[in-house]
Design an enzyme around this catalytic site. Sequence first.
Site, PDB file in Angstrom:
ATOM      1  N   PRO A  39       0.722  -1.379   0.163  1.00 35.83           N
ATOM      2  CA  PRO A  39       0.474   0.086  -0.304  1.00 35.83           C
ATOM      3  C   PRO A  39       1.310   1.212   0.382  1.00 35.83           C
ATOM      4  O   PRO A  39       1.439   1.522   0.797  1.00 35.83           O
ATOM      5  CB  PRO A  39      -0.928   0.043   1.094  1.00 35.83           C
ATOM      6  CG  PRO A  39      -0.374  -1.024   2.049  1.00 35.83           C
ATOM      7  CD  PRO A  39       0.564  -2.036   1.357  1.00 35.83           C
ATOM      8  N   ASP A 215       6.107   1.998   1.987  1.00 39.73           N
ATOM      9  CA  ASP A 215       5.297   0.786   2.348  1.00 39.73           C
ATOM     10  C   ASP A 215       4.710   1.636   3.254  1.00 39.73           C
ATOM     11  O   ASP A 215       5.057   1.565   5.038  1.00 39.73           O
ATOM     12  CB  ASP A 215       5.986   0.069   2.996  1.00 39.73           C
ATOM     13  CG  ASP A 215       5.070  -1.087   2.556  1.00 39.73           C
ATOM     14  OD1 ASP A 215       3.675  -1.729   2.889  1.00 39.73           O
ATOM     15  OD2 ASP A 215       5.529  -2.495   2.796  1.00 39.73           O
ATOM     16  N   HIS A 216       2.812   1.083   3.119  1.00 39.61           N
ATOM     17  CA  HIS A 216       1.639   2.056   4.655  1.00 39.61           C
ATOM     18  C   HIS A 216       2.617   1.486   5.387  1.00 39.61           C
ATOM     19  O   HIS A 216       1.490   1.475   6.708  1.00 39.61           O
ATOM     20  CB  HIS A 216       0.735   2.289   4.161  1.00 39.61           C
ATOM     21  CG  HIS A 216       0.242   4.184   5.009  1.00 39.61           C
ATOM     22  ND1 HIS A 216       0.642   3.951   6.439  1.00 39.61           N
ATOM     23  CD2 HIS A 216      -0.689   4.880   4.662  1.00 39.61           C
ATOM     24  CE1 HIS A 216      -0.034   5.685   7.332  1.00 39.61           C
ATOM     25  NE2 HIS A 216      -0.793   5.635   5.912  1.00 39.61           N
ATOM     26  N   ARG A 217       2.624  -0.327   5.409  1.00 38.79           N
ATOM     27  CA  ARG A 217       1.778  -0.949   6.533  1.00 38.79           C
ATOM     28  C   ARG A 217       3.316  -0.905   7.485  1.00 38.79           C
ATOM     29  O   ARG A 217       3.002  -1.330   8.539  1.00 38.79           O
ATOM     30  CB  ARG A 217       2.334  -2.735   6.136  1.00 38.79           C
ATOM     31  CG  ARG A 217       1.135  -2.535   4.823  1.00 38.79           C
ATOM     32  CD  ARG A 217       1.374  -4.178   4.178  1.00 38.79           C
ATOM     33  NE  ARG A 217       2.832  -3.904   3.329  1.00 38.79           N
ATOM     34  CZ  ARG A 217       3.253  -5.579   2.981  1.00 38.79           C
ATOM     35  NH1 ARG A 217       2.917  -6.237   2.773  1.00 38.79           N
ATOM     36  NH2 ARG A 217       5.002  -4.872   2.394  1.00 38.79           N
TER      37      ARG A 217
END
Length: 243
Positions: A39, A215-217
Site C-alpha cells: 500500500p 510502504d504504509h504497512r
Amino acid sequence: IPEIPEIDFGQWGDVVVEELNRLRQVAAKNFQRSWLNIPHVTQHDDADITELEAFRKAQKAVAEARGTRLTPLPFLLKAAAYALREMPQFCASLSPDGKSRILKNYVHIGIAVDTPDGLMVPVIKDVDRKGLWELAVECAEMAEKARTKKLKPEEMKGGCFTISSLGSIGGTYFTPIVNSPEVAILGVSKADMKPRWNGNEFEPRLMLPLSLSYDHRAINGAEAAKFTVLLSTLLGDIRKLLL
Ligand code: CAO
C-alpha cells in the site's frame, strides 16, 4: 486480478511488434509485484539547496583535479544515510507473513540508473561510512557499469533504500514505486529557483522537489513527513550531516 484482453491493434492501422528485452521483463514483474503487494503513499517536500549548490559549484575545480564530477547525488546519499540512521524504521523490511520487521544495522542505498536496455539499480554499500568524493566516484563507476552491462549480480543486492533521481532530466515530483522488500524510496526531481518568504520579503531560493514513497504497512504518515523534513533540513544546511 482481471486480465487485460489481447487486442489486434492492426485492425485500426499499421503497427510494429517489438519484443521486450529480459531486463525490461524482469523490471516489469518487480514493479507489478511491489505495486500489488505494497500500500503506497507518497510524501512530497521541497529542500532549499541554495547553499548546498553554491558549495557544490565551488568544488568544481577540485572535482576536475580529482578526475570526477560532484553532482547533487552524493549529497542526497549522505543525507539519506543520516536520516536512515536516525529513523531505522526506514532501513528495514517486513517479514513476508507481516508479523515482524527486520531492522538493518547497515546502510546500503540503491541508485536507479537509466540505461538504453532499461532500469538498473546498483547498490552503494555502507554509504554512512563514505565521504562525498568516494561516493561521487562510486556513483559514476556504478552508473557506467550499469550502462555498459558490467554490473555483477551481487552489486545489485542488499539495498535498504533506493534513490531515483530524475533531476538531470526535469519534472516536478513523481510517485516512485517502492523497491520491495525495501519499505521506502526517494524520488528526486529538478531543482528550480522559487520565491520563498523570509519573514520580510520574497527571496529567490533553489528548491529541490523530493518525493518519498513508502510502504504504509511499515511506516505511518507522520514518520514519513518527519523523514522528509529531516532530509530537507540536512540538505538545507549540510553542516548538520556532521552532527
Ligand atoms: N536538479 C538540478 N540539476 C541536477 C539534479 C537536480 N535534482 N540532479 C542532477 N543535476 C544535474 C547535475 O548536477 C549535472 O549537471 P552539472 O554537471 O552541471 O553539475 C547534470 O544534471 C547531469 O547529471 P547526471 O545525470 O550526469 O548525474 P547524477 O549524479 O545526477 O545522476 C544517475 C546519475 C545515474 C542517477 C542518472 O544519470 C540517471 O540514470 N537517472 C535516471 C534514474 C531513473 O531512471 N529513475 C527512474 C526509475 S523508475 O522508472
